[in-house]
Design an enzyme around this catalytic site. Structure first.
Site, PDB file in Angstrom:
ATOM      1  N   ARG A  46     -42.767   9.399  -8.025  1.00 39.73           N
ATOM      2  CA  ARG A  46     -43.740   9.957  -8.977  1.00 39.73           C
ATOM      3  C   ARG A  46     -44.812  10.794  -8.281  1.00 39.73           C
ATOM      4  O   ARG A  46     -45.069  11.937  -8.657  1.00 39.73           O
ATOM      5  CB  ARG A  46     -44.448   8.827  -9.730  1.00 39.73           C
ATOM      6  CG  ARG A  46     -43.582   8.084 -10.689  1.00 39.73           C
ATOM      7  CD  ARG A  46     -44.400   6.955 -11.341  1.00 39.73           C
ATOM      8  NE  ARG A  46     -43.515   6.020 -11.961  1.00 39.73           N
ATOM      9  CZ  ARG A  46     -42.909   5.028 -11.321  1.00 39.73           C
ATOM     10  NH1 ARG A  46     -43.145   4.816 -10.035  1.00 39.73           N
ATOM     11  NH2 ARG A  46     -42.077   4.226 -11.944  1.00 39.73           N
ATOM     12  N   ILE A  47     -45.446  10.176  -7.259  1.00 39.25           N
ATOM     13  CA  ILE A  47     -46.579  10.860  -6.617  1.00 39.25           C
ATOM     14  C   ILE A  47     -46.074  12.026  -5.766  1.00 39.25           C
ATOM     15  O   ILE A  47     -46.649  13.125  -5.800  1.00 39.25           O
ATOM     16  CB  ILE A  47     -47.405   9.855  -5.780  1.00 39.25           C
ATOM     17  CG1 ILE A  47     -48.006   8.779  -6.698  1.00 39.25           C
ATOM     18  CG2 ILE A  47     -48.503  10.581  -5.013  1.00 39.25           C
ATOM     19  CD1 ILE A  47     -48.641   7.601  -5.976  1.00 39.25           C
TER      20      ILE A  47
ATOM     21  N   ASP B 150     -36.084  12.100   1.045  1.00 35.11           N
ATOM     22  CA  ASP B 150     -36.036  10.851   0.290  1.00 35.11           C
ATOM     23  C   ASP B 150     -34.571  10.431   0.237  1.00 35.11           C
ATOM     24  O   ASP B 150     -33.749  11.096  -0.404  1.00 35.11           O
ATOM     25  CB  ASP B 150     -36.584  11.062  -1.135  1.00 35.11           C
ATOM     26  CG  ASP B 150     -36.778   9.746  -1.886  1.00 35.11           C
ATOM     27  OD1 ASP B 150     -35.906   8.851  -1.760  1.00 35.11           O
ATOM     28  OD2 ASP B 150     -37.782   9.618  -2.603  1.00 35.11           O
TER      29      ASP B 150
ATOM     30  N   ALA C 253     -50.145   7.008   1.376  1.00 37.31           N
ATOM     31  CA  ALA C 253     -49.199   5.972   0.939  1.00 37.31           C
ATOM     32  C   ALA C 253     -49.601   4.598   1.485  1.00 37.31           C
ATOM     33  O   ALA C 253     -50.271   3.825   0.775  1.00 37.31           O
ATOM     34  CB  ALA C 253     -47.780   6.355   1.339  1.00 37.31           C
ATOM     35  N   ARG C 254     -49.243   4.299   2.701  1.00 45.83           N
ATOM     36  CA  ARG C 254     -49.646   3.049   3.346  1.00 45.83           C
ATOM     37  C   ARG C 254     -49.833   3.304   4.842  1.00 45.83           C
ATOM     38  O   ARG C 254     -49.042   4.025   5.463  1.00 45.83           O
ATOM     39  CB  ARG C 254     -48.590   1.946   3.164  1.00 45.83           C
ATOM     40  CG  ARG C 254     -48.594   1.284   1.796  1.00 45.83           C
ATOM     41  CD  ARG C 254     -49.847   0.424   1.566  1.00 45.83           C
ATOM     42  NE  ARG C 254     -49.869  -0.195   0.252  1.00 45.83           N
ATOM     43  CZ  ARG C 254     -50.356   0.355  -0.863  1.00 45.83           C
ATOM     44  NH1 ARG C 254     -50.885   1.549  -0.830  1.00 45.83           N
ATOM     45  NH2 ARG C 254     -50.337  -0.313  -2.008  1.00 45.83           N
TER      46      ARG C 254
ATOM     47  N   ASP D 266     -55.861   8.196   3.665  1.00 45.51           N
ATOM     48  CA  ASP D 266     -56.599   7.362   2.704  1.00 45.51           C
ATOM     49  C   ASP D 266     -56.337   5.887   2.981  1.00 45.51           C
ATOM     50  O   ASP D 266     -56.950   5.021   2.372  1.00 45.51           O
ATOM     51  CB  ASP D 266     -56.145   7.706   1.276  1.00 45.51           C
ATOM     52  CG  ASP D 266     -56.928   6.933   0.225  1.00 45.51           C
ATOM     53  OD1 ASP D 266     -58.177   6.986   0.265  1.00 45.51           O
ATOM     54  OD2 ASP D 266     -56.308   6.272  -0.615  1.00 45.51           O
TER      55      ASP D 266
ATOM     56  N   GLU E 223     -57.158  -2.494   6.924  1.00 44.35           N
ATOM     57  CA  GLU E 223     -58.297  -2.028   6.115  1.00 44.35           C
ATOM     58  C   GLU E 223     -59.222  -3.206   5.842  1.00 44.35           C
ATOM     59  O   GLU E 223     -58.731  -4.320   5.643  1.00 44.35           O
ATOM     60  CB  GLU E 223     -57.788  -1.438   4.793  1.00 44.35           C
ATOM     61  CG  GLU E 223     -56.913  -0.211   5.006  1.00 44.35           C
ATOM     62  CD  GLU E 223     -56.284   0.312   3.704  1.00 44.35           C
ATOM     63  OE1 GLU E 223     -56.660  -0.180   2.624  1.00 44.35           O
ATOM     64  OE2 GLU E 223     -55.415   1.181   3.787  1.00 44.35           O
TER      65      GLU E 223
ATOM     66  N   HIS F  71     -59.200   4.078   0.958  1.00 38.59           N
ATOM     67  CA  HIS F  71     -58.145   3.672   0.023  1.00 38.59           C
ATOM     68  C   HIS F  71     -58.604   3.897  -1.427  1.00 38.59           C
ATOM     69  O   HIS F  71     -58.600   2.967  -2.252  1.00 38.59           O
ATOM     70  CB  HIS F  71     -57.734   2.212   0.244  1.00 38.59           C
ATOM     71  CG  HIS F  71     -56.349   1.925  -0.242  1.00 38.59           C
ATOM     72  ND1 HIS F  71     -55.491   1.062   0.397  1.00 38.59           N
ATOM     73  CD2 HIS F  71     -55.663   2.397  -1.325  1.00 38.59           C
ATOM     74  CE1 HIS F  71     -54.348   1.010  -0.272  1.00 38.59           C
ATOM     75  NE2 HIS F  71     -54.429   1.818  -1.310  1.00 38.59           N
TER      76      HIS F  71
HETATM   77  N1  LIG Z   1     -53.710   5.393  -1.699  1.00 36.10           N
HETATM   78  C1  LIG Z   1     -53.618   4.921  -2.926  1.00 36.10           C
HETATM   79  O1  LIG Z   1     -54.613   4.685  -3.591  1.00 36.10           O
HETATM   80  C2  LIG Z   1     -52.249   4.684  -3.507  1.00 36.10           C
HETATM   81  C3  LIG Z   1     -52.134   4.525  -4.895  1.00 36.10           C
HETATM   82  C4  LIG Z   1     -50.874   4.397  -5.463  1.00 36.10           C
HETATM   83  C5  LIG Z   1     -49.752   4.376  -4.646  1.00 36.10           C
HETATM   84  N2  LIG Z   1     -49.903   4.479  -3.290  1.00 36.10           N
HETATM   85  C6  LIG Z   1     -48.722   4.457  -2.424  1.00 36.10           C
HETATM   86  O2  LIG Z   1     -47.881   5.546  -2.802  1.00 36.10           O
HETATM   87  C7  LIG Z   1     -46.528   5.105  -2.745  1.00 36.10           C
HETATM   88  C8  LIG Z   1     -45.680   5.985  -3.649  1.00 36.10           C
HETATM   89  O3  LIG Z   1     -46.035   5.782  -5.002  1.00 36.10           O
HETATM   90  P1  LIG Z   1     -45.114   6.350  -6.191  1.00 36.10           P
HETATM   91  O4  LIG Z   1     -45.785   5.999  -7.460  1.00 36.10           O
HETATM   92  O5  LIG Z   1     -44.743   7.754  -5.929  1.00 36.10           O
HETATM   93  O6  LIG Z   1     -43.832   5.421  -5.987  1.00 36.10           O
HETATM   94  P2  LIG Z   1     -42.318   5.743  -6.440  1.00 36.10           P
HETATM   95  O7  LIG Z   1     -41.613   4.440  -6.363  1.00 36.10           O
HETATM   96  O8  LIG Z   1     -42.301   6.511  -7.707  1.00 36.10           O
HETATM   97  O9  LIG Z   1     -41.775   6.708  -5.284  1.00 36.10           O
HETATM   98  C9  LIG Z   1     -41.524   6.287  -3.976  1.00 36.10           C
HETATM   99  C10 LIG Z   1     -40.405   7.148  -3.444  1.00 36.10           C
HETATM  100  O10 LIG Z   1     -40.230   6.839  -2.053  1.00 36.10           O
HETATM  101  C11 LIG Z   1     -38.843   6.864  -1.811  1.00 36.10           C
HETATM  102  N3  LIG Z   1     -38.497   6.165  -0.585  1.00 36.10           N
HETATM  103  C12 LIG Z   1     -38.156   4.858  -0.431  1.00 36.10           C
HETATM  104  N4  LIG Z   1     -37.851   4.625   0.853  1.00 36.10           N
HETATM  105  C13 LIG Z   1     -37.980   5.808   1.505  1.00 36.10           C
HETATM  106  C14 LIG Z   1     -37.787   6.201   2.853  1.00 36.10           C
HETATM  107  N5  LIG Z   1     -37.327   5.352   3.781  1.00 36.10           N
HETATM  108  N6  LIG Z   1     -38.044   7.480   3.184  1.00 36.10           N
HETATM  109  C15 LIG Z   1     -38.456   8.370   2.241  1.00 36.10           C
HETATM  110  N7  LIG Z   1     -38.630   8.057   0.948  1.00 36.10           N
HETATM  111  C16 LIG Z   1     -38.410   6.788   0.592  1.00 36.10           C
HETATM  112  C17 LIG Z   1     -38.217   6.265  -3.050  1.00 36.10           C
HETATM  113  O11 LIG Z   1     -36.846   6.636  -3.161  1.00 36.10           O
HETATM  114  C18 LIG Z   1     -39.063   6.878  -4.146  1.00 36.10           C
HETATM  115  O12 LIG Z   1     -38.506   8.083  -4.626  1.00 36.10           O
HETATM  116  C19 LIG Z   1     -46.607   3.634  -3.183  1.00 36.10           C
HETATM  117  O13 LIG Z   1     -45.536   2.861  -2.678  1.00 36.10           O
HETATM  118  C20 LIG Z   1     -47.927   3.157  -2.628  1.00 36.10           C
HETATM  119  O14 LIG Z   1     -47.747   2.519  -1.378  1.00 36.10           O
HETATM  120  C21 LIG Z   1     -51.121   4.644  -2.714  1.00 36.10           C
END
Ligand SMILES: NC(=O)c1ccc[n+]([C@@H]2O[C@H](COP(=O)([O-])OP(=O)(O)OC[C@H]3O[C@@H](n4cnc5c(N)ncnc54)[C@H](O)[C@@H]3O)[C@@H](O)[C@H]2O)c1
Length: 324
Positions: A160-161, A180, A239-240, A264, A269, A288
């Site tokens: 999504r993001i 991905d 992400a993380r 972020d 943390e 974050h």
């Molecule tokens: N900083 C923040 O405030 C914040 C907030 C929300 C989410 N996040 C992080 O953002 C991440 C992504 O969120 P999202 O809503 O897009 O999740 P999502 O599940 O919609 O998308 C994650 C994508 O990563 C892919 N993926 C899985 N393993 C992978 C790999 N080894 N290499 C490359 N891609 C891989 C998946 O196939 C998927 O398409 C979350 O897991 C979370 O850790 C951070």
């Protein structure tokens, strides 16, 4: 006791740094006999204080197998947020506990934040502002700055993001490549080219990380991987923290093998003021907060509580992440 008649369980917010849980209480009205708000940080605190919970909502609390084994009534663990890396999913499945997240509350916010971080790096706004405050009004000190329309963004994780970030950077005129392993080209808009991770790192002027933290992605951007990036490139991670090897990043920034980075999220943390990365002028960090807006915060709380309400009522969960 009378007033709890017909109600279906104790809901515990095991930890949460929000200013109130009024939204959760209002969603759970009529379903929860009690909505208890705690500040559990450790496994022992959760075990001691959450044993009677039928539904547990968590922010950062560690839900390990040891913890889950001592929550005999628990039917659902709902996480405020997307990442569920603090929950032992296999252990939850073994015990028939639904684990849910809120996957879609902050997609716009996180991708906007990644974009803001990218623009801070590429347009050098914080750096230029800091120079001016030191008495140096001279744009040449900011060289080089490049036109986005001739640059490539590399997106790691096209969920999504990642896709929202692709959309926004495409709108700036950037070429978009991405990695991905779980998506097919047919799932993506035609302007995103799927490539192996190594090629994404090597070709991109900006790499933005949007995959979850898993055993595969932990330290995925280690020193050999980061060294594939161009010395002129920037790294953005919303992400993380543990996906990027911070020691390696520090080394590359020190050696000027990367032009800058913005995160972020950190491996640990909150990041201490003495964090080695903070001494680099071309490293930016936010606490974050990418997910945050007034609107997303309210949506997050409402959706986490609605998921607990569904499970306690015996309805199918909408955002279950584990299988059993
Ligand atoms: N900083 C923040 O405030 C914040 C907030 C929300 C989410 N996040 C992080 O953002 C991440 C992504 O969120 P999202 O809503 O897009 O999740 P999502 O599940 O919609 O998308 C994650 C994508 O990563 C892919 N993926 C899985 N393993 C992978 C790999 N080894 N290499 C490359 N891609 C891989 C998946 O196939 C998927 O398409 C979350 O897991 C979370 O850790 C951070």
């Amino acid at each position: 006791m009378e007033k709890h008649q017909g109600k279906q369980g104790v809901v515990i917010v095991a930890d949460c740094d929000h200013p109130s849980i009024d939204i959760e209480k209002s969603v759970l009205e009529g379903v929860a006999s009690e909505v208890r708000w705690l500040a559990c940080k450790t496994e022992d605190e959760i075990i001691a204080q959450c044993g009677d919970g039928d539904g547990i909502i968590i922010q950062y609390a560690p839900m390990t197998r040891r913890v889950l084994e001592q929550l005999p009534r628990c039917r659902i663990i709902a996480r405020y947020g997307v990442g569920v890396d603090t929950v032992d999913l296999a252990a939850a499945s073994d015990r028939g506990i639904v684990v849910s997240n809120v996957p879609d509350y902050g997609t716009h916010e996180v991708s906007d934040h990644a974009l803001a971080m990218m623009l801070c790096l590429t347009r050098k706004v914080p750096m230029a502002s800091a120079q001016i405050k030191r008495g140096q009004w001279d744009f040449r000190l900011m060289h080089p700055v490049h036109r986005h329309q001739v640059q490539t963004i590399g997106i790691v994780g096209l969920g999504r993001i990642g896709r929202a970030m692709a959309h926004k950077t495409h709108a700036l005129g950037m070429k978009v490549v991405g990695y991905d392993p779980y998506v097919k080209p047919a799932d993506l808009p035609e302007y995103i080219s799927l490539l192996p991770l190594e090629a994404v790192l090597a070709q991109s002027d900006v790499v933005s990380v949007h995959c979850p933290l898993t055993e595969t992605t932990r330290n995925m951007l280690d020193e050999p991987m980061l060294r594939l990036m161009k010395p002129s490139a920037y790294l953005v991670n919303t992400a993380r923290g543990c996906i990027v090897d911070e020691v390696a990043l520090d080394k590359l920034l020190t050696e000027k093998k990367l032009a800058g980075a913005a995160m972020d999220v950190l491996a640990a943390e909150p990041g201490p003021a003495s964090h080695p990365l903070f001494r680099h002028e071309n490293f930016y960090c936010t606490p974050h907060m990418a997910w945050h807006s007034e609107e997303s915060a309210q949506e997050l709380k409402r959706k986490a509580a609605e998921e607990v309400r569904r499970v306690l009522r015996g309805e199918a969960p909408m955002y279950q992440v584990n299988k059993f």
